[in-house]
Design an enzyme around this catalytic site. Sequence first.
Site, short mmCIF file in Angstrom:
data_model
loop_
_atom_site.label_atom_id
_atom_site.label_comp_id
_atom_site.label_asym_id
_atom_site.label_seq_id
_atom_site.Cartn_x
_atom_site.Cartn_y
_atom_site.Cartn_z
CD GLU A 24 -3.16 1.46 2.18
OE1 GLU A 24 -3.44 2.12 2.58
OE2 GLU A 24 -2.45 0.66 2.87
CE LYS A 63 -6.67 0.25 1.59
NZ LYS A 63 -7.29 -0.25 3.19
#
Length: 293
Positions: free
Chosen positions: A176, A211
């Site tokens: 992420e 993500k």
Amino acid sequence: MTNEEMRARIAQGDGFIAALDQSGGSTPKALQGYGLNEDAWSSDEEMFDLIHQMRSRIITSPCFGSGKVLGAILFERTMDGQVGGKPTPQALTEQNIIPFIKIDKGLEDEVNGVQMMKPMPELDALLTRAKALGVFGTKERSVINAANAEGIAAVVKQQFEVGEAVLAYGMVPIIEPEVNIKSADRAQSDVILRDEILKALDSVSAPVMLKLSIPAEAGLFQPLVDHPKVLRVVALSGGFGRDEACQELAKNPGMIASFSRALLSDLRADMTDEEFDSSLGTAIDDIYCASVA
């Protein structure tokens, strides 16, 4: 579910991943959004008990196990706790929801327009414990505040190094590198980030998940969605309200949601069970529809 069944559900299933991983620094704000001000607790233990009660209420709500939630990202204390008298990961998998664990320890100060992850000296111990509890994967977050090529390259390098440590345990990392949606050069950051990730994917040892902030240009991340080394691309809401986050996500086929605030923003501690389930169910329906659009 076996590990392969979880992998197939994450890769091919319709739905989204709930982010229930607010940590120490963000817990007071999450509780305030839930209608509990700081006078509701007098110690960190009481604060974490309150956030665990909130998460337990979410996980045990009938709509949460309706099949529209593919997975849930947990904070370490939530993973180690119980829901309905069962370890939290077990309570999730019994509802066909795949558990993930947040492993980063927060962010360093900004350098070259980015905030790298702080060191994780206890990572091996955490991964060992998580795997024993049946956790499928991990999530680790960095932040990109400016379109600085050197900084973004450093973030991606660190993210994939940690990802390889997770893969070595037979778990799947959610990488992420969040782009700050309020940054003036957000669109340029998106492009640099996409290209750096594509380079990193060439040498990663096994498929990972990503993500990412919803890109400023719709469809920009399609090469990542289609990449054979990417199990799934999930989107964070990044400060968008639920309606706007869902509208923007729906412009990016193949990306599914992994929302936190956009999922939980309408929930309040003083709601009746009926009110709580109705409000959560509406949010789940909205986010599910955007994820499968």
